[in-house]
Design an enzyme around this catalytic site. Structure first.
Site, PDB file in Angstrom:
ATOM      1  N   ASP A  99       9.017  -5.535  -5.742  1.00 48.42           N
ATOM      2  CA  ASP A  99       9.571  -4.234  -5.346  1.00 48.42           C
ATOM      3  C   ASP A  99       8.616  -3.098  -5.723  1.00 48.42           C
ATOM      4  O   ASP A  99       8.452  -2.133  -4.961  1.00 48.42           O
ATOM      5  CB  ASP A  99      10.933  -4.021  -6.005  1.00 48.42           C
ATOM      6  CG  ASP A  99      11.991  -4.990  -5.490  1.00 48.42           C
ATOM      7  OD1 ASP A  99      11.788  -5.545  -4.384  1.00 48.42           O
ATOM      8  OD2 ASP A  99      13.006  -5.198  -6.191  1.00 48.42           O
ATOM      9  N   HIS A 100       8.001  -3.209  -6.892  1.00 44.07           N
ATOM     10  CA  HIS A 100       7.034  -2.187  -7.307  1.00 44.07           C
ATOM     11  C   HIS A 100       5.842  -2.151  -6.346  1.00 44.07           C
ATOM     12  O   HIS A 100       5.379  -1.072  -5.952  1.00 44.07           O
ATOM     13  CB  HIS A 100       6.544  -2.467  -8.730  1.00 44.07           C
ATOM     14  CG  HIS A 100       7.585  -2.263  -9.777  1.00 44.07           C
ATOM     15  ND1 HIS A 100       8.740  -1.556  -9.546  1.00 44.07           N
ATOM     16  CD2 HIS A 100       7.648  -2.676 -11.078  1.00 44.07           C
ATOM     17  CE1 HIS A 100       9.470  -1.527 -10.650  1.00 44.07           C
ATOM     18  NE2 HIS A 100       8.830  -2.212 -11.595  1.00 44.07           N
ATOM     19  N   ILE A 101       5.360  -3.328  -5.984  1.00 44.84           N
ATOM     20  CA  ILE A 101       4.208  -3.402  -5.079  1.00 44.84           C
ATOM     21  C   ILE A 101       4.564  -2.827  -3.708  1.00 44.84           C
ATOM     22  O   ILE A 101       3.764  -2.113  -3.089  1.00 44.84           O
ATOM     23  CB  ILE A 101       3.723  -4.860  -4.954  1.00 44.84           C
ATOM     24  CG1 ILE A 101       3.160  -5.341  -6.296  1.00 44.84           C
ATOM     25  CG2 ILE A 101       2.663  -4.997  -3.866  1.00 44.84           C
ATOM     26  CD1 ILE A 101       2.797  -6.812  -6.332  1.00 44.84           C
TER      27      ILE A 101
END
Length: 203
Positions: A132-134
């Site tokens: 999700d961060h990426i």
């Protein structure tokens, strides 16, 4: 008898030149060992085989080979993860810090530019949270969690104190709770050890 003697002498006189002649012929027809050795040396110098230079082909294995290092095409992701590692270390959250630490080399070795999380399927060390961060970084170019940490006074102060040699996350948190916000504030803190005071002095 005198004539015989004269004949013998005459014969001797005749035979002696023949002996010297045969000796001369022998010396001309049979060169000395030294002369033959000299001619052999001259012939060996003129021989094409003695002038040939042997060339040994260079083996490809003997040449130094450089280790291939793939380009870091996803530095926009790894730099943000690196900052999160330092923040979580300062907060004493080793578990989350280590999760980002494991993900960075996997992303660095990825052979292409990451433009979608679909490319990250089955990659080791990349869970749902990191995915999700990426996705957010690829889409927006930034990460809201990092921006929150950088603007949070507590996180910013603890991270600053944690950079001083001898001050760990637990001590940094205690110093923050005592009201310290700058390095100048720490100079009057009596609870600091001698090593921590030295770390603060030479920071």
């Amino acid at each position: 008898s005198g004539e015989k003697a004269n004949e013998d002498l005459y014969v001797v006189k005749i035979e002696e030149p023949n002996k010297s002649l045969s000796g001369s012929e022998a010396s001309e027809d049979q060169p000395s060992t030294e002369k033959r050795s000299l001619e052999s040396q001259n012939n060996s110098k003129d021989s094409p085989t003695s002038c040939s230079v042997s060339e040994t082909p260079t083996s490809p294995q003997s040449e130094s080979t450089s280790v291939y290092k793939p380009p870091d095409l996803n530095r926009n992701i790894t730099e943000i993860f690196g900052k999160l590692i330092n923040i979580y270390r300062a907060l004493g959250d080793d578990r989350r810090s280590f999760s980002y630490y494991k993900a960075i080399p996997v992303i660095e070795k990825f052979p292409t530019k990451i433009e979608s999380v679909d490319q990250l399927k089955h990659l080791p060390g990349i869970g749902k949270s990191l995915t999700d961060h990426i996705q957010e970084i690829v889409t927006t170019g930034k990460l809201s969690k990092l921006e929150h940490f950088e603007t949070d006074e507590k996180v910013r102060t603890i991270s600053l104190f944690g950079e001083v040699w001898g001050i760990g996350p637990a001590t940094a948190l205690k110093l923050f709770e005592r009201g310290h916000r700058t390095l100048e504030d720490l100079k009057n803190e009596e609870s600091l050890t001698h090593a921590q005071k030295l770390g603060l002095k030479y920071f």
